[in-house]
Design a protein around this motif. Structure first.
Motif, short mmCIF file in Angstrom:
data_model
loop_
_atom_site.label_atom_id
_atom_site.label_comp_id
_atom_site.label_asym_id
_atom_site.label_seq_id
_atom_site.Cartn_x
_atom_site.Cartn_y
_atom_site.Cartn_z
N PHE A 234 93.22 67.88 -0.41
CA PHE A 234 93.64 67.60 -1.78
C PHE A 234 93.44 66.15 -2.13
O PHE A 234 93.22 65.29 -1.26
N GLU A 235 93.54 65.88 -3.41
CA GLU A 235 93.43 64.52 -3.95
C GLU A 235 94.67 64.21 -4.77
O GLU A 235 95.06 65.00 -5.63
N VAL A 236 95.29 63.07 -4.49
CA VAL A 236 96.44 62.63 -5.29
C VAL A 236 95.90 61.96 -6.55
O VAL A 236 95.04 61.08 -6.47
N VAL A 237 96.40 62.38 -7.70
CA VAL A 237 95.95 61.80 -8.97
C VAL A 237 97.14 61.15 -9.66
O VAL A 237 98.30 61.46 -9.38
N PRO A 238 96.88 60.22 -10.59
CA PRO A 238 97.99 59.58 -11.32
C PRO A 238 98.81 60.62 -12.07
O PRO A 238 98.31 61.69 -12.43
N PRO A 239 100.07 60.33 -12.32
CA PRO A 239 100.91 61.26 -13.09
C PRO A 239 100.25 61.62 -14.42
O PRO A 239 99.68 60.76 -15.10
N ILE A 240 100.31 62.88 -14.76
CA ILE A 240 99.74 63.36 -16.02
C ILE A 240 100.81 63.26 -17.10
O ILE A 240 101.87 63.88 -16.99
N GLU A 241 100.53 62.45 -18.12
CA GLU A 241 101.49 62.24 -19.21
C GLU A 241 100.83 62.60 -20.53
O GLU A 241 99.64 62.35 -20.74
N THR A 242 101.60 63.20 -21.42
CA THR A 242 101.10 63.58 -22.74
C THR A 242 102.12 63.17 -23.81
O THR A 242 103.21 62.69 -23.49
N ILE B 73 102.65 66.29 -15.40
CA ILE B 73 102.98 66.45 -13.98
C ILE B 73 103.27 65.06 -13.42
O ILE B 73 102.43 64.15 -13.52
N GLU B 74 104.42 64.90 -12.81
CA GLU B 74 104.77 63.60 -12.22
C GLU B 74 104.07 63.39 -10.88
O GLU B 74 103.60 62.31 -10.58
N ASP B 75 104.02 64.44 -10.07
CA ASP B 75 103.43 64.34 -8.72
C ASP B 75 102.19 65.23 -8.63
O ASP B 75 102.15 66.20 -7.87
N ALA B 76 101.17 64.90 -9.40
CA ALA B 76 99.99 65.76 -9.52
C ALA B 76 99.04 65.61 -8.34
O ALA B 76 98.82 64.51 -7.81
N VAL B 77 98.48 66.74 -7.93
CA VAL B 77 97.43 66.76 -6.91
C VAL B 77 96.36 67.75 -7.34
O VAL B 77 96.61 68.67 -8.13
N ILE B 78 95.16 67.55 -6.84
CA ILE B 78 94.06 68.50 -7.03
C ILE B 78 93.72 69.08 -5.67
O ILE B 78 93.29 68.36 -4.77
N VAL B 79 93.94 70.38 -5.51
CA VAL B 79 93.68 71.05 -4.24
C VAL B 79 92.28 71.65 -4.28
O VAL B 79 91.96 72.44 -5.18
N ARG B 80 91.44 71.28 -3.31
CA ARG B 80 90.06 71.75 -3.26
C ARG B 80 89.85 72.82 -2.20
O ARG B 80 89.05 73.75 -2.39
#
Length: 282
Positions: A119-127, A133-140
Motif C-alpha cells: 500500500f501507499e500512504v497518501v495525505p489526508p483527503i479533505e473536501t 479520509i483522515e488516514d488514507a491509503v491506496i492498496v495495490r
C-alpha cells in the motif's frame, strides 16, 4: 745588656705601631659597607623558592623596569552548556516528528504491512463537504493478489479487507474452486456521493473510505468469478463460493450487501466498516 735609653725607644716604637694599626683598621671598616639584609619574602603558602618570592626580590632590589612576570593566557570560551573541563558536551537528540507506532494511525499502518498489504500512504483527503479520509491509503496488492483497480480506503477498512482476503477469500477459492486467487476486481472504493448514487441522499460510507465494492475475482486457472444473482438451488462451484464469501464477511465487516439485498447491489458485494452496535447483513 741593653742600656736603658735603648729599651725606652723600642717600647715607644711598639706602642706607636699598635696605635697606628688600630686607626687603620677602623678606617678600613668605615670604608667597606656591610651587606644589606634580604627583603622579607612574600608569603604565598608555597616553599621558599616560589615565583612570587623572586618577583618581590627583583622589585625590592630596585628593578621595577625589568620585564614583569607573564600574565596567564585566558581560556578559550566554552560553548553554552559545557560542563567541567574534560567533560564532553553531547548534542541534544534530534526531535522526533514521525508518528509513533503506538498511535492509532501508526499502529494501523504497522498492522496493515504485517498483514501482507502492498500500500501507499497518501495525505489526508479533505473536501468542502463532510467527505474525506483522515488516514488514507491506496492498496495495490494483498500478498500475491492484485486489486484492480487499486483501492483508496481508510487504514482500518484496508486492514479489514486485507485480513478477510488472507483468511477467507484465498482459502475458500482453493477449497471450492481448486484454484488460487490472482486478482480482486474492485467496483468502488472512496467516492464522495450519496447512498446508491442518489442525489441528495445521505452520504454513503464510500464518502469516508469505509466501504469497498467487489464485483468479482480472477482465479489462477484463468476463470473469472462474477458476483451475480443466483438461485438458492444452484450448487455450482461459483454459486457455493458466492454464498460462502458473503456469509463469512458478516462480522469482519459491519455492513454486507449483495445480490438480493436490492437492485443496486445485484452485481457486487458491498462491504463496509460503518460503526455499528451489531453487523447489518442482507
Amino acid at each position: 745588656m741593653m742600656v736603658p735609653e735603648v729599651r725606652a725607644w723600642v717600647l715607644f716604637l711598639v706602642v706607636a705601631v699598635a696605635a697606628i694599626g688600630g686607626v687603620f683598621s677602623r678606617a678600613l671598616a668605615d670604608a667597606v659597607p656591610l651587606p644589606q639584609p634580604r627583603p622579607a619574602a612574600v608569603s604565598t603558602g608555597g616553599g621558599e623558592d616560589t615565583g612570587a618570592n623572586r618577583v618581590a626580590e627583583r622589585f625590592a632590589n630596585g628593578s621595577p623596569d625589568a620585564d614583569p612576570a607573564p600574565l596567564p593566557v585566558p581560556r578559550p570560551p566554552q560553548p553554552a552548556g559545557a560542563g567541567m573541563a574534560g567533560t564532553p558536551v553531547l548534542p541534544s537528540p534530534p526531535m522526533q516528528n514521525a508518528p509513533a507506532s503506538g498511535t492509532q494511525a501508526g499502529g494501523c499502518l504497522v498492522a496493515l504491512g504485517a498483514a501482507g498489504a502492498d500500500f501507499e500512504v497518501v495525505p489526508p483527503i479533505e473536501t468542502d463537504t463532510a467527505c474525506g479520509i483522515e488516514d488514507a491509503v491506496i492498496v495495490r496488492r494483498i500478498g500475491d493478489t492484485n486489486l484492480l483497480p487499486p483501492a483508496t480506503l481508510s487504514c482500518d477498512t484496508a486492514l479489514r479487507l486485507t485480513r478477510f482476503t488472507r483468511s477467507v477469500i484465498l482459502p475458500e477459492t482453493r477449497r471450492l474452486a481448486s484454484a488460487g486467487l490472482r486478482d480482486i476486481l474492485i467496483a468502488a472504493s472512496y467516492d464522495c456521493r450519496g447512498r446508491n448514487r442518489v442525489p441528495g441522499a445521505r452520504l454513503s460510507e464510500h464518502s469516508f473510505g469505509r466501504a469497498v465494492d467487489i464485483r468479482g475475482l480472477h482465479l489462477s486457472d484463468g476463470s473469472e468469478f462474477a458476483v451475480t444473482p443466483r438461485a438458492a438451488a444452484d450448487l455450482s462451484t461459483h454459486a457455493r463460493l458466492q454464498r460462502s464469501l458473503r456469509q463469512a464477511a458478516c462480522g469482519p465487516f459491519t455492513t454486507v450487501l449483495g445480490p438480493g439485498s436490492d437492485a443496486h447491489h445485484d452485481d457486487h458485494f458491498h462491504f463496509d466498516s460503518k460503526p455499528r452496535r451489531n453487523p447489518y447483513c442482507r
